[in-house]
Design a protein around this motif. Structure first.
Motif: not given
Lengths: 293, 341
Positions: A111, B272-273, B275-276, B279-280, B283
Protein backbone atom coordinates in the motif's frame (compact mmCIF):
# COMPACT_ATOMS: atom_id res chain seq x y z
CA UNK A 1 36.79 -28.15 -7.65
CA UNK A 2 37.02 -24.40 -8.11
CA UNK A 3 33.37 -24.43 -9.11
CA UNK A 4 32.44 -26.24 -5.93
CA UNK A 5 34.49 -23.90 -3.76
CA UNK A 6 32.98 -20.91 -5.53
CA UNK A 7 29.48 -22.24 -4.92
CA UNK A 8 30.41 -22.86 -1.32
CA UNK A 9 31.26 -19.18 -0.90
CA UNK A 10 28.07 -18.08 -2.63
CA UNK A 11 26.15 -20.47 -0.41
CA UNK A 12 27.66 -19.02 2.73
CA UNK A 13 26.59 -15.55 1.60
CA UNK A 14 22.94 -16.48 1.22
CA UNK A 15 23.32 -18.68 4.27
CA UNK A 16 23.98 -15.62 6.44
CA UNK A 17 20.58 -14.24 5.46
CA UNK A 18 18.82 -17.49 6.31
CA UNK A 19 20.79 -17.76 9.54
CA UNK A 20 19.84 -14.27 10.72
CA UNK A 21 16.14 -14.86 10.07
CA UNK A 22 16.37 -18.33 11.61
CA UNK A 23 17.85 -16.80 14.77
CA UNK A 24 14.84 -14.50 14.94
CA UNK A 25 12.44 -17.44 14.56
CA UNK A 26 14.29 -19.50 17.16
CA UNK A 27 14.38 -16.65 19.69
CA UNK A 28 10.65 -16.24 19.42
CA UNK A 29 10.07 -19.95 19.59
CA UNK A 30 12.27 -20.33 22.63
CA UNK A 31 10.46 -17.57 24.46
CA UNK A 32 6.88 -18.24 23.48
CA UNK A 33 6.68 -21.62 21.64
CA UNK A 34 5.41 -19.82 18.56
CA UNK A 35 6.71 -19.92 15.01
CA UNK A 36 6.20 -16.44 13.70
CA UNK A 37 5.48 -16.98 10.02
CA UNK A 38 5.13 -13.20 9.67
CA UNK A 39 8.72 -12.47 10.71
CA UNK A 40 9.93 -11.99 7.15
CA UNK A 41 7.12 -9.64 6.20
CA UNK A 42 7.62 -7.54 9.34
CA UNK A 43 11.31 -7.31 8.47
CA UNK A 44 10.56 -6.27 4.89
CA UNK A 45 8.31 -3.52 6.20
CA UNK A 46 11.14 -2.18 8.36
CA UNK A 47 13.63 -2.28 5.48
CA UNK A 48 11.15 -0.16 3.53
CA UNK A 49 11.21 2.29 6.43
CA UNK A 50 15.01 2.41 6.21
CA UNK A 51 14.85 2.86 2.45
CA UNK A 52 12.36 5.69 2.85
CA UNK A 53 14.69 7.45 5.28
CA UNK A 54 17.61 7.21 2.85
CA UNK A 55 15.37 8.71 0.19
CA UNK A 56 14.62 11.57 2.59
CA UNK A 57 18.37 12.16 2.73
CA UNK A 58 19.57 10.40 5.85
CA UNK A 59 22.93 8.61 5.59
CA UNK A 60 22.48 4.86 5.07
CA UNK A 61 23.88 3.72 8.40
CA UNK A 62 21.86 6.28 10.38
CA UNK A 63 18.72 5.16 8.59
CA UNK A 64 19.51 1.54 9.34
CA UNK A 65 20.09 2.28 13.02
CA UNK A 66 16.78 4.13 13.32
CA UNK A 67 14.95 1.39 11.44
CA UNK A 68 16.50 -1.24 13.73
CA UNK A 69 15.11 0.62 16.75
CA UNK A 70 11.74 0.91 15.01
CA UNK A 71 11.71 -2.81 14.26
CA UNK A 72 12.40 -3.54 17.92
CA UNK A 73 9.38 -1.41 18.85
CA UNK A 74 7.33 -3.06 16.12
CA UNK A 75 8.21 -6.57 17.29
CA UNK A 76 7.40 -5.69 20.89
CA UNK A 77 4.14 -4.00 19.90
CA UNK A 78 3.03 -6.96 17.78
CA UNK A 79 3.64 -9.24 20.72
CA UNK A 80 1.78 -7.04 23.19
CA UNK A 81 -1.21 -6.37 20.95
CA UNK A 82 -1.73 -9.50 18.89
CA UNK A 83 0.09 -12.42 20.49
CA UNK A 84 0.13 -12.02 24.26
CA UNK A 85 -3.66 -12.09 24.65
CA UNK A 86 -3.80 -15.48 22.89
CA UNK A 87 -0.62 -16.99 24.26
CA UNK A 88 -2.50 -19.87 25.86
CA UNK A 89 -4.70 -20.53 22.82
CA UNK A 90 -4.33 -23.74 20.79
CA UNK A 91 -1.51 -23.57 18.24
CA UNK A 92 -3.78 -23.31 15.22
CA UNK A 93 -5.25 -20.05 16.51
CA UNK A 94 -1.76 -18.59 16.83
CA UNK A 95 -0.85 -19.84 13.37
CA UNK A 96 -3.88 -18.02 11.97
CA UNK A 97 -2.94 -14.88 13.87
CA UNK A 98 0.55 -15.04 12.33
CA UNK A 99 -0.97 -15.57 8.89
CA UNK A 100 -3.05 -12.45 9.52
CA UNK A 101 0.09 -10.51 10.43
CA UNK A 102 1.80 -11.91 7.35
CA UNK A 103 -0.98 -10.75 5.04
CA UNK A 104 -1.36 -7.44 6.87
CA UNK A 105 2.29 -6.40 6.78
CA UNK A 106 2.70 -7.46 3.18
CA UNK A 107 -0.35 -5.41 2.26
CA UNK A 108 0.93 -2.44 4.22
CA UNK A 109 4.26 -2.48 2.33
CA UNK A 110 2.34 -2.82 -0.92
CA UNK A 111 0.00 0.00 0.00
CA UNK A 112 2.70 2.46 1.04
CA UNK A 113 5.44 1.66 -1.46
CA UNK A 114 3.89 -0.27 -4.35
CA UNK A 115 4.94 -3.57 -5.88
CA UNK A 116 7.93 -2.36 -7.94
CA UNK A 117 11.35 -3.75 -7.14
CA UNK A 118 13.43 -1.05 -5.49
CA UNK A 119 17.19 -0.84 -5.52
CA UNK A 120 18.52 -1.01 -1.99
CA UNK A 121 22.04 0.44 -1.46
CA UNK A 122 24.88 -2.01 -0.88
CA UNK A 123 26.23 -2.09 2.64
CA UNK A 124 29.77 -3.04 1.73
CA UNK A 125 32.22 -2.09 -1.00
CA UNK A 126 32.33 -3.79 -4.38
CA UNK A 127 35.86 -5.08 -3.93
CA UNK A 128 36.43 -8.69 -4.99
CA UNK A 129 39.40 -10.72 -3.79
CA UNK A 130 40.60 -13.80 -5.63
CA UNK A 131 42.07 -16.54 -3.49
CA UNK A 132 43.13 -19.70 -5.32
CA UNK A 133 40.80 -18.94 -8.25
CA UNK A 134 37.85 -18.49 -5.88
CA UNK A 135 36.31 -15.05 -6.00
CA UNK A 136 35.28 -13.69 -2.63
CA UNK A 137 33.49 -10.35 -2.62
CA UNK A 138 33.79 -7.85 0.18
CA UNK A 139 30.03 -8.09 0.35
CA UNK A 140 30.10 -11.80 1.22
CA UNK A 141 32.87 -11.28 3.74
CA UNK A 142 31.02 -8.32 5.23
CA UNK A 143 27.83 -10.34 5.61
CA UNK A 144 29.65 -13.17 7.36
CA UNK A 145 31.43 -10.77 9.70
CA UNK A 146 28.17 -8.98 10.50
CA UNK A 147 26.49 -12.26 11.33
CA UNK A 148 29.43 -13.39 13.49
CA UNK A 149 29.47 -10.09 15.38
CA UNK A 150 25.75 -10.08 16.02
CA UNK A 151 25.72 -13.71 17.06
CA UNK A 152 28.60 -13.01 19.44
CA UNK A 153 26.80 -10.01 20.91
CA UNK A 154 23.59 -11.98 21.34
CA UNK A 155 25.36 -14.91 22.96
CA UNK A 156 27.27 -12.57 25.29
CA UNK A 157 24.05 -10.82 26.25
CA UNK A 158 22.29 -14.08 27.08
CA UNK A 159 25.34 -15.44 28.86
CA UNK A 160 26.75 -12.55 30.84
CA UNK A 161 24.10 -9.92 31.52
CA UNK A 162 21.37 -9.96 34.14
CA UNK A 163 18.74 -9.16 31.56
CA UNK A 164 19.95 -12.03 29.38
CA UNK A 165 19.69 -14.39 32.32
CA UNK A 166 16.22 -13.11 33.12
CA UNK A 167 15.15 -13.59 29.52
CA UNK A 168 16.40 -17.17 29.53
CA UNK A 169 14.63 -17.82 32.81
CA UNK A 170 11.38 -16.34 31.57
CA UNK A 171 11.54 -18.50 28.45
CA UNK A 172 12.37 -21.68 30.34
CA UNK A 173 10.04 -21.35 33.33
CA UNK A 174 7.20 -19.01 32.62
CA UNK A 175 5.26 -19.92 35.78
CA UNK A 176 8.11 -19.97 38.28
CA UNK A 177 10.14 -16.97 37.14
CA UNK A 178 7.87 -14.37 38.79
CA UNK A 179 8.75 -15.88 42.20
CA UNK A 180 12.33 -14.68 41.82
CA UNK A 181 11.22 -11.25 40.69
CA UNK A 182 11.41 -11.63 36.92
CA UNK A 183 8.76 -9.81 34.98
CA UNK A 184 8.02 -12.55 32.49
CA UNK A 185 5.90 -10.49 30.14
CA UNK A 186 8.51 -7.76 29.88
CA UNK A 187 11.13 -10.38 29.10
CA UNK A 188 8.99 -12.04 26.43
CA UNK A 189 8.29 -8.61 24.92
CA UNK A 190 12.03 -7.92 24.87
CA UNK A 191 12.56 -11.29 23.19
CA UNK A 192 10.07 -10.44 20.46
CA UNK A 193 11.67 -7.04 19.97
CA UNK A 194 15.18 -8.47 19.70
CA UNK A 195 13.96 -11.15 17.31
CA UNK A 196 12.43 -8.47 15.12
CA UNK A 197 15.82 -6.73 15.01
CA UNK A 198 17.44 -9.96 13.83
CA UNK A 199 14.75 -10.40 11.21
CA UNK A 200 15.37 -6.82 10.12
CA UNK A 201 19.10 -7.51 9.77
CA UNK A 202 18.35 -10.57 7.65
CA UNK A 203 16.17 -8.45 5.38
CA UNK A 204 18.79 -5.69 5.16
CA UNK A 205 21.41 -8.25 4.11
CA UNK A 206 18.99 -9.72 1.58
CA UNK A 207 17.69 -6.47 0.10
CA UNK A 208 20.67 -5.47 -2.12
CA UNK A 209 20.73 -8.81 -3.95
CA UNK A 210 17.02 -9.71 -3.94
CA UNK A 211 15.77 -6.13 -4.56
CA UNK A 212 13.31 -4.58 -2.17
CA UNK A 213 9.71 -5.64 -2.82
CA UNK A 214 6.77 -6.52 -0.54
CA UNK A 215 7.27 -10.24 -1.20
CA UNK A 216 11.06 -10.17 -0.89
CA UNK A 217 11.24 -12.41 2.18
CA UNK A 218 8.65 -14.93 1.02
CA UNK A 219 11.15 -17.58 -0.05
CA UNK A 220 13.72 -16.55 2.56
CA UNK A 221 11.33 -17.52 5.36
CA UNK A 222 11.05 -21.03 3.87
CA UNK A 223 14.83 -21.41 4.00
CA UNK A 224 14.90 -19.96 7.50
CA UNK A 225 12.28 -22.49 8.65
CA UNK A 226 14.51 -25.21 7.24
CA UNK A 227 17.54 -23.70 8.98
CA UNK A 228 15.78 -23.51 12.35
CA UNK A 229 14.47 -27.07 12.02
CA UNK A 230 17.93 -28.26 11.05
CA UNK A 231 19.64 -26.53 13.95
CA UNK A 232 16.94 -27.20 16.50
CA UNK A 233 14.14 -24.87 17.53
CA UNK A 234 15.65 -24.03 20.90
CA UNK A 235 19.20 -23.28 19.80
CA UNK A 236 20.26 -19.92 18.30
CA UNK A 237 23.71 -21.34 17.58
CA UNK A 238 22.03 -24.22 15.78
CA UNK A 239 20.00 -21.75 13.74
CA UNK A 240 23.20 -20.08 12.53
CA UNK A 241 24.86 -23.37 11.59
CA UNK A 242 21.58 -24.50 10.04
CA UNK A 243 21.31 -21.29 8.00
CA UNK A 244 24.80 -21.66 6.59
CA UNK A 245 24.22 -25.35 5.81
CA UNK A 246 20.94 -24.58 4.06
CA UNK A 247 22.62 -21.81 2.03
CA UNK A 248 25.47 -24.05 0.92
CA UNK A 249 23.12 -26.98 0.22
CA UNK A 250 21.01 -24.67 -1.91
CA UNK A 251 23.81 -23.44 -4.17
CA UNK A 252 25.56 -26.80 -4.39
CA UNK A 253 22.31 -28.67 -4.95
CA UNK A 254 21.06 -26.39 -7.71
CA UNK A 255 24.37 -26.46 -9.61
CA UNK A 256 25.35 -30.08 -9.12
CA UNK A 257 22.04 -31.95 -9.24
CA UNK A 258 20.49 -31.54 -12.67
CA UNK A 259 17.07 -32.88 -11.62
CA UNK A 260 16.69 -29.99 -9.17
CA UNK A 261 18.09 -27.12 -11.22
CA UNK A 262 17.26 -23.50 -10.66
CA UNK A 263 13.48 -24.00 -10.84
CA UNK A 264 13.20 -26.47 -8.02
CA UNK A 265 15.56 -24.78 -5.58
CA UNK A 266 12.76 -24.68 -3.01
CA UNK A 267 12.88 -28.48 -2.99
CA UNK A 268 16.16 -28.32 -1.08
CA UNK A 269 14.79 -26.87 2.16
CA UNK A 270 11.91 -29.34 1.89
CA UNK A 271 14.28 -32.29 1.54
CA UNK A 272 16.45 -31.03 4.39
CA UNK A 273 13.46 -30.59 6.71
CA UNK A 274 12.13 -34.04 5.85
CA UNK A 275 15.53 -35.62 6.40
CA UNK A 276 16.20 -33.98 9.76
CA UNK A 277 12.69 -34.61 11.07
CA UNK A 278 13.13 -38.32 10.50
CA UNK A 279 16.73 -38.69 11.52
CA UNK A 280 16.86 -36.30 14.45
CA UNK A 281 13.53 -34.52 15.01
CA UNK A 282 14.91 -32.21 17.69
CA UNK A 283 17.49 -30.81 15.24
CA UNK A 284 21.27 -30.98 15.25
CA UNK A 285 21.74 -28.81 18.33
CA UNK A 286 18.34 -29.22 19.90
CA UNK A 287 17.63 -31.05 23.10
CA UNK A 288 14.85 -33.56 22.88
CA UNK A 289 12.18 -32.53 25.32
CA UNK A 290 10.99 -34.89 27.98
CA UNK A 291 7.31 -34.74 28.67
CA UNK A 292 5.84 -35.24 32.06
CA UNK A 293 2.86 -37.56 31.87
CA UNK B 1 -23.40 -38.86 23.60
CA UNK B 2 -26.55 -37.84 21.85
CA UNK B 3 -27.33 -39.22 18.41
CA UNK B 4 -27.81 -36.56 15.76
CA UNK B 5 -31.44 -35.57 16.09
CA UNK B 6 -33.80 -34.56 13.36
CA UNK B 7 -33.33 -30.85 14.00
CA UNK B 8 -29.79 -30.40 12.56
CA UNK B 9 -30.80 -32.49 9.57
CA UNK B 10 -33.80 -30.22 8.94
CA UNK B 11 -31.68 -27.11 9.42
CA UNK B 12 -29.14 -28.53 6.97
CA UNK B 13 -31.86 -29.23 4.45
CA UNK B 14 -33.17 -25.69 4.82
CA UNK B 15 -29.69 -24.27 4.32
CA UNK B 16 -29.25 -26.48 1.27
CA UNK B 17 -32.53 -25.23 -0.18
CA UNK B 18 -31.54 -21.62 0.51
CA UNK B 19 -28.21 -22.17 -1.23
CA UNK B 20 -30.03 -23.72 -4.19
CA UNK B 21 -31.82 -20.38 -4.71
CA UNK B 22 -28.53 -18.49 -5.12
CA UNK B 23 -28.33 -18.60 -8.95
CA UNK B 24 -31.88 -17.29 -9.21
CA UNK B 25 -31.27 -14.37 -6.85
CA UNK B 26 -27.68 -13.24 -7.33
CA UNK B 27 -26.12 -11.66 -10.43
CA UNK B 28 -23.88 -13.79 -12.66
CA UNK B 29 -20.47 -12.92 -11.31
CA UNK B 30 -21.64 -13.53 -7.76
CA UNK B 31 -22.80 -17.00 -8.78
CA UNK B 32 -19.27 -17.63 -9.99
CA UNK B 33 -17.86 -16.48 -6.67
CA UNK B 34 -20.42 -18.47 -4.74
CA UNK B 35 -19.29 -21.57 -6.67
CA UNK B 36 -15.68 -20.82 -5.73
CA UNK B 37 -16.78 -20.42 -2.11
CA UNK B 38 -18.47 -23.84 -2.25
CA UNK B 39 -15.27 -25.48 -3.48
CA UNK B 40 -13.38 -23.73 -0.66
CA UNK B 41 -15.98 -24.98 1.80
CA UNK B 42 -15.34 -28.56 0.69
CA UNK B 43 -11.58 -28.17 1.14
CA UNK B 44 -12.16 -26.57 4.55
CA UNK B 45 -14.49 -29.42 5.58
CA UNK B 46 -11.60 -31.78 4.89
CA UNK B 47 -9.28 -29.61 6.91
CA UNK B 48 -11.82 -29.52 9.77
CA UNK B 49 -11.78 -33.29 9.85
CA UNK B 50 -8.01 -33.32 10.09
CA UNK B 51 -7.51 -30.44 12.52
CA UNK B 52 -10.71 -30.30 14.48
CA UNK B 53 -11.20 -34.03 14.88
CA UNK B 54 -7.65 -35.24 14.70
CA UNK B 55 -5.63 -32.37 16.13
CA UNK B 56 -3.14 -32.16 13.27
CA UNK B 57 -2.32 -28.65 11.97
CA UNK B 58 -1.76 -28.93 8.25
CA UNK B 59 -1.02 -26.32 5.62
CA UNK B 60 -1.01 -28.93 2.88
CA UNK B 61 -4.69 -28.64 1.95
CA UNK B 62 -3.66 -26.28 -0.88
CA UNK B 63 -1.37 -29.01 -2.19
CA UNK B 64 -4.20 -31.52 -2.50
CA UNK B 65 -6.42 -28.79 -3.91
CA UNK B 66 -3.81 -28.09 -6.60
CA UNK B 67 -3.33 -31.75 -7.44
CA UNK B 68 -7.10 -32.26 -7.69
CA UNK B 69 -7.34 -29.29 -10.05
CA UNK B 70 -4.54 -30.47 -12.28
CA UNK B 71 -5.74 -34.09 -12.34
CA UNK B 72 -9.18 -32.98 -13.53
CA UNK B 73 -7.75 -30.50 -16.05
CA UNK B 74 -5.21 -32.91 -17.54
CA UNK B 75 -7.61 -35.87 -17.70
CA UNK B 76 -10.40 -33.82 -19.28
CA UNK B 77 -8.27 -31.89 -21.76
CA UNK B 78 -5.55 -34.35 -22.74
CA UNK B 79 -7.42 -37.62 -22.39
CA UNK B 80 -11.04 -36.52 -22.96
CA UNK B 81 -12.16 -38.26 -19.77
CA UNK B 82 -15.77 -37.46 -18.72
CA UNK B 83 -16.20 -35.00 -15.85
CA UNK B 84 -17.43 -37.41 -13.20
CA UNK B 85 -14.63 -39.86 -13.91
CA UNK B 86 -12.01 -37.10 -13.75
CA UNK B 87 -13.43 -35.95 -10.41
CA UNK B 88 -13.40 -39.52 -9.12
CA UNK B 89 -9.77 -39.86 -10.18
CA UNK B 90 -8.93 -36.62 -8.34
CA UNK B 91 -10.60 -37.96 -5.19
CA UNK B 92 -8.98 -41.39 -5.39
CA UNK B 93 -5.54 -40.07 -6.29
CA UNK B 94 -5.54 -37.59 -3.43
CA UNK B 95 -6.81 -40.17 -0.96
CA UNK B 96 -3.79 -42.34 -1.77
CA UNK B 97 -1.45 -39.37 -1.65
CA UNK B 98 -3.00 -38.22 1.62
CA UNK B 99 -2.36 -41.63 3.15
CA UNK B 100 1.24 -41.43 1.97
CA UNK B 101 1.66 -38.01 3.61
CA UNK B 102 -0.23 -39.24 6.65
CA UNK B 103 2.27 -42.02 7.38
CA UNK B 104 5.26 -39.74 8.04
CA UNK B 105 2.90 -37.26 9.73
CA UNK B 106 2.36 -39.85 12.47
CA UNK B 107 5.82 -39.12 13.76
CA UNK B 108 5.56 -35.34 13.71
CA UNK B 109 4.22 -33.11 16.45
CA UNK B 110 1.93 -30.19 15.69
CA UNK B 111 4.55 -27.58 14.94
CA UNK B 112 6.79 -29.85 12.89
CA UNK B 113 3.90 -30.98 10.73
CA UNK B 114 2.82 -27.36 10.23
CA UNK B 115 6.31 -26.40 9.03
CA UNK B 116 6.72 -29.41 6.76
CA UNK B 117 3.33 -28.90 5.16
CA UNK B 118 3.97 -25.17 4.78
CA UNK B 119 7.15 -25.84 2.83
CA UNK B 120 5.37 -28.52 0.80
CA UNK B 121 2.65 -26.00 -0.07
CA UNK B 122 5.29 -23.45 -1.14
CA UNK B 123 6.75 -26.12 -3.40
CA UNK B 124 3.60 -26.49 -5.54
CA UNK B 125 4.20 -23.68 -8.09
CA UNK B 126 7.88 -24.62 -8.69
CA UNK B 127 6.87 -28.26 -9.15
CA UNK B 128 4.21 -27.27 -11.67
CA UNK B 129 6.86 -25.26 -13.54
CA UNK B 130 9.38 -28.07 -13.38
CA UNK B 131 7.01 -30.59 -14.96
CA UNK B 132 5.72 -28.19 -17.58
CA UNK B 133 5.49 -30.93 -20.21
CA UNK B 134 2.47 -32.28 -18.36
CA UNK B 135 1.20 -29.13 -16.67
CA UNK B 136 1.89 -26.60 -19.48
CA UNK B 137 3.83 -24.42 -16.98
CA UNK B 138 2.83 -20.78 -16.60
CA UNK B 139 0.51 -20.80 -19.62
CA UNK B 140 -1.83 -23.11 -17.69
CA UNK B 141 -4.60 -25.35 -18.99
CA UNK B 142 -7.99 -24.13 -20.18
CA UNK B 143 -10.94 -26.42 -19.60
CA UNK B 144 -14.34 -26.40 -21.24
CA UNK B 145 -16.96 -25.94 -18.55
CA UNK B 146 -19.33 -28.91 -18.44
CA UNK B 147 -22.46 -28.30 -20.55
CA UNK B 148 -25.82 -28.58 -18.80
CA UNK B 149 -27.97 -31.41 -20.23
CA UNK B 150 -30.48 -30.21 -22.82
CA UNK B 151 -33.54 -30.84 -20.58
CA UNK B 152 -32.26 -28.49 -17.87
CA UNK B 153 -33.18 -24.82 -18.36
CA UNK B 154 -29.92 -23.56 -16.86
CA UNK B 155 -27.04 -21.48 -18.09
CA UNK B 156 -23.55 -22.87 -17.78
CA UNK B 157 -22.48 -20.94 -14.66
CA UNK B 158 -25.60 -21.94 -12.75
CA UNK B 159 -25.13 -25.55 -13.83
CA UNK B 160 -21.57 -25.56 -12.52
CA UNK B 161 -22.83 -23.92 -9.33
CA UNK B 162 -25.35 -26.72 -8.82
CA UNK B 163 -22.61 -29.24 -9.51
CA UNK B 164 -20.57 -27.67 -6.70
CA UNK B 165 -23.61 -27.51 -4.43
CA UNK B 166 -24.32 -31.19 -5.02
CA UNK B 167 -20.67 -31.93 -4.32
CA UNK B 168 -20.76 -29.90 -1.11
CA UNK B 169 -24.00 -31.63 -0.06
CA UNK B 170 -22.38 -35.00 -0.64
CA UNK B 171 -19.36 -33.97 1.41
CA UNK B 172 -21.56 -32.76 4.28
CA UNK B 173 -23.33 -36.13 4.29
CA UNK B 174 -20.06 -38.05 4.29
CA UNK B 175 -18.68 -35.77 6.98
CA UNK B 176 -21.70 -36.14 9.26
CA UNK B 177 -21.45 -39.92 8.91
CA UNK B 178 -17.83 -39.68 9.97
CA UNK B 179 -18.07 -37.32 12.91
CA UNK B 180 -21.14 -38.75 14.58
CA UNK B 181 -21.54 -42.10 16.26
CA UNK B 182 -18.86 -44.74 16.49
CA UNK B 183 -16.32 -43.28 14.03
CA UNK B 184 -16.60 -39.79 15.44
CA UNK B 185 -16.06 -41.01 18.97
CA UNK B 186 -13.01 -42.90 17.76
CA UNK B 187 -11.62 -39.81 16.04
CA UNK B 188 -12.12 -37.62 19.10
CA UNK B 189 -10.60 -40.23 21.36
CA UNK B 190 -7.49 -40.37 19.19
CA UNK B 191 -7.31 -36.58 19.19
CA UNK B 192 -7.78 -36.12 22.91
CA UNK B 193 -5.73 -38.95 24.28
CA UNK B 194 -4.08 -41.41 21.91
CA UNK B 195 -2.73 -43.60 24.72
CA UNK B 196 -6.13 -44.19 26.27
CA UNK B 197 -7.73 -44.61 22.84
CA UNK B 198 -5.17 -47.29 22.06
CA UNK B 199 -5.91 -49.10 25.31
CA UNK B 200 -9.61 -49.14 24.40
CA UNK B 201 -8.72 -50.97 21.23
CA UNK B 202 -8.63 -48.10 18.74
CA UNK B 203 -5.96 -48.52 16.10
CA UNK B 204 -4.48 -45.03 16.47
CA UNK B 205 -2.04 -45.09 13.55
CA UNK B 206 -4.61 -46.49 11.15
CA UNK B 207 -7.21 -43.95 12.26
CA UNK B 208 -4.81 -41.06 11.78
CA UNK B 209 -3.72 -42.20 8.31
CA UNK B 210 -7.33 -42.77 7.28
CA UNK B 211 -8.26 -39.27 8.49
CA UNK B 212 -5.39 -37.77 6.54
CA UNK B 213 -6.45 -39.68 3.43
CA UNK B 214 -10.08 -38.59 3.77
CA UNK B 215 -9.09 -34.99 4.36
CA UNK B 216 -6.85 -35.06 1.28
CA UNK B 217 -9.64 -36.62 -0.77
CA UNK B 218 -11.92 -33.69 0.22
CA UNK B 219 -9.15 -31.31 -0.83
CA UNK B 220 -8.68 -33.06 -4.17
CA UNK B 221 -12.42 -33.09 -4.85
CA UNK B 222 -12.58 -29.37 -4.06
CA UNK B 223 -9.64 -28.69 -6.37
CA UNK B 224 -11.27 -30.65 -9.18
CA UNK B 225 -14.49 -28.67 -8.82
CA UNK B 226 -12.46 -25.45 -8.66
CA UNK B 227 -10.86 -26.33 -12.01
CA UNK B 228 -14.36 -26.73 -13.48
CA UNK B 229 -15.66 -23.46 -12.01
CA UNK B 230 -12.59 -21.47 -12.99
CA UNK B 231 -12.30 -23.28 -16.36
CA UNK B 232 -8.57 -22.72 -16.08
CA UNK B 233 -5.69 -23.95 -13.94
CA UNK B 234 -2.24 -22.37 -13.66
CA UNK B 235 0.42 -22.14 -10.96
CA UNK B 236 -1.03 -18.73 -10.01
CA UNK B 237 -4.17 -20.38 -8.64
CA UNK B 238 -2.21 -22.60 -6.31
CA UNK B 239 0.26 -20.35 -4.53
CA UNK B 240 1.17 -20.88 -0.89
CA UNK B 241 -1.49 -18.31 -0.12
CA UNK B 242 -4.21 -20.83 -0.99
CA UNK B 243 -3.21 -23.04 1.93
CA UNK B 244 -3.23 -19.99 4.19
CA UNK B 245 -6.75 -19.20 3.07
CA UNK B 246 -8.00 -22.71 3.81
CA UNK B 247 -6.45 -22.75 7.25
CA UNK B 248 -7.76 -19.26 8.00
CA UNK B 249 -11.22 -20.20 6.72
CA UNK B 250 -11.27 -23.32 8.87
CA UNK B 251 -10.36 -21.45 12.03
CA UNK B 252 -12.49 -18.37 11.34
CA UNK B 253 -15.55 -20.48 10.72
CA UNK B 254 -15.02 -22.76 13.68
CA UNK B 255 -12.77 -25.73 13.48
CA UNK B 256 -15.24 -28.43 14.50
CA UNK B 257 -18.30 -27.04 12.83
CA UNK B 258 -19.65 -27.94 9.40
CA UNK B 259 -21.66 -24.72 9.31
CA UNK B 260 -18.42 -23.00 10.20
CA UNK B 261 -16.67 -24.44 7.14
CA UNK B 262 -19.21 -22.69 4.92
CA UNK B 263 -19.08 -19.45 6.89
CA UNK B 264 -15.27 -19.53 6.76
CA UNK B 265 -15.28 -20.17 3.02
CA UNK B 266 -17.65 -17.26 2.38
CA UNK B 267 -15.46 -14.98 4.50
CA UNK B 268 -12.16 -15.86 2.82
CA UNK B 269 -13.70 -15.60 -0.66
CA UNK B 270 -15.81 -12.49 -0.24
CA UNK B 271 -13.95 -10.43 2.36
CA UNK B 272 -10.90 -9.69 0.13
CA UNK B 273 -13.29 -9.11 -2.78
CA UNK B 274 -15.46 -6.60 -0.93
CA UNK B 275 -12.57 -4.81 0.71
CA UNK B 276 -10.79 -4.50 -2.64
CA UNK B 277 -13.68 -2.27 -3.70
CA UNK B 278 -12.49 0.19 -1.07
CA UNK B 279 -8.89 0.06 -2.21
CA UNK B 280 -6.89 -2.72 -3.79
CA UNK B 281 -3.97 -2.50 -1.38
CA UNK B 282 -6.25 -1.97 1.60
CA UNK B 283 -7.84 -5.36 0.88
CA UNK B 284 -4.88 -7.24 2.34
CA UNK B 285 -4.71 -4.92 5.30
CA UNK B 286 -8.37 -5.45 6.14
CA UNK B 287 -8.09 -9.18 5.52
CA UNK B 288 -4.99 -9.61 7.67
CA UNK B 289 -6.37 -7.33 10.37
CA UNK B 290 -9.61 -9.30 10.45
CA UNK B 291 -7.73 -12.55 11.00
CA UNK B 292 -5.74 -11.09 13.90
CA UNK B 293 -8.79 -9.49 15.50
CA UNK B 294 -10.89 -12.63 15.01
CA UNK B 295 -8.31 -14.64 16.93
CA UNK B 296 -8.41 -12.04 19.71
CA UNK B 297 -12.17 -11.89 20.11
CA UNK B 298 -13.57 -15.15 18.74
CA UNK B 299 -11.04 -17.91 18.87
CA UNK B 300 -13.60 -20.63 18.39
CA UNK B 301 -14.67 -19.10 15.13
CA UNK B 302 -17.92 -17.61 13.96
CA UNK B 303 -19.78 -20.88 14.55
CA UNK B 304 -18.47 -21.00 18.11
CA UNK B 305 -19.49 -17.38 18.61
CA UNK B 306 -23.00 -18.00 17.29
CA UNK B 307 -23.26 -21.17 19.32
CA UNK B 308 -22.24 -19.33 22.47
CA UNK B 309 -24.65 -16.49 21.82
CA UNK B 310 -27.50 -18.87 21.13
CA UNK B 311 -26.91 -21.02 24.17
CA UNK B 312 -26.64 -17.89 26.27
CA UNK B 313 -30.00 -16.85 24.91
CA UNK B 314 -31.30 -20.22 26.03
CA UNK B 315 -31.80 -21.56 22.54
CA UNK B 316 -30.40 -24.78 21.21
CA UNK B 317 -26.86 -24.73 19.93
CA UNK B 318 -26.53 -24.18 16.22
CA UNK B 319 -23.96 -26.82 15.49
CA UNK B 320 -22.24 -29.65 17.20
CA UNK B 321 -19.88 -27.06 18.63
CA UNK B 322 -21.38 -27.77 22.01
CA UNK B 323 -20.51 -31.46 21.80
CA UNK B 324 -17.00 -30.95 20.57
CA UNK B 325 -15.03 -28.15 22.04
CA UNK B 326 -11.74 -27.90 20.12
CA UNK B 327 -9.56 -28.55 23.11
CA UNK B 328 -11.35 -29.85 26.15
CA UNK B 329 -9.63 -29.94 29.48
CA UNK B 330 -7.70 -33.14 30.20
CA UNK B 331 -10.07 -34.23 32.95
CA UNK B 332 -13.05 -34.36 30.66
CA UNK B 333 -11.48 -35.89 27.61
CA UNK B 334 -10.65 -39.35 28.80
CA UNK B 335 -14.18 -40.59 29.27
CA UNK B 336 -15.29 -40.22 25.67
CA UNK B 337 -14.96 -43.89 24.87
CA UNK B 338 -16.51 -45.13 28.06
CA UNK B 339 -19.73 -43.19 27.66
CA UNK B 340 -22.88 -45.13 27.07
CA UNK B 341 -24.99 -44.60 24.02
Amino acid sequence: MTLILQQLVEGLASGTIYAALAVALVMIHRATRIVNFAQGEMATFCVYLAWQMTVWGLPLYVALAIAAVLSFILGAAVFRLAIRPILSAPPEAIVVSCIGLFIGFQAMSLWLWGSDNLQFPRLFSNTIWTIADVRISANTAGMLVTLALLAGLLAAMFRFTRIGLAMRAAAAEREKSPYVGIEVETMLTLGWGLAAVFGFIAAVLAAPSLFLSPTMMLSVIIYALAAATLGGWDSPAGAIVGGLVVGVAETLGTTLVKAIGAELRLAIPFLLITLILFVRPQGLFGRSGTTRV
Amino acid sequence: MRRPTLRPALLGLAAFAALACVPAVLPGFMVFQASIALTYAIAILGLNLLMGFNGQVSLAQGVFFAIGGYVVAILMVDYAVPVWLALAAAVAGNAILGALVGIPALRLQGLQLAILTLVLAALVPPLVMRFDKITKGTSGISIDKPEPPAWLPLDQDSFVYFLCLAGAGLCVLVMSQLIHGETGRMLRAVRDNPVIAESFGVHVARTRIATFATSAAFGGFAGGLFALVNAFVSPDSFQLFKSFEFLAGAIIGGITSMTGAFIGAVIVVFLPEWSSHISLAMAGLIYGGTLVVMMLVAREGVAGLIGKTLSRAGAASLSMASQTKPHPKPETRTMVLAEKE
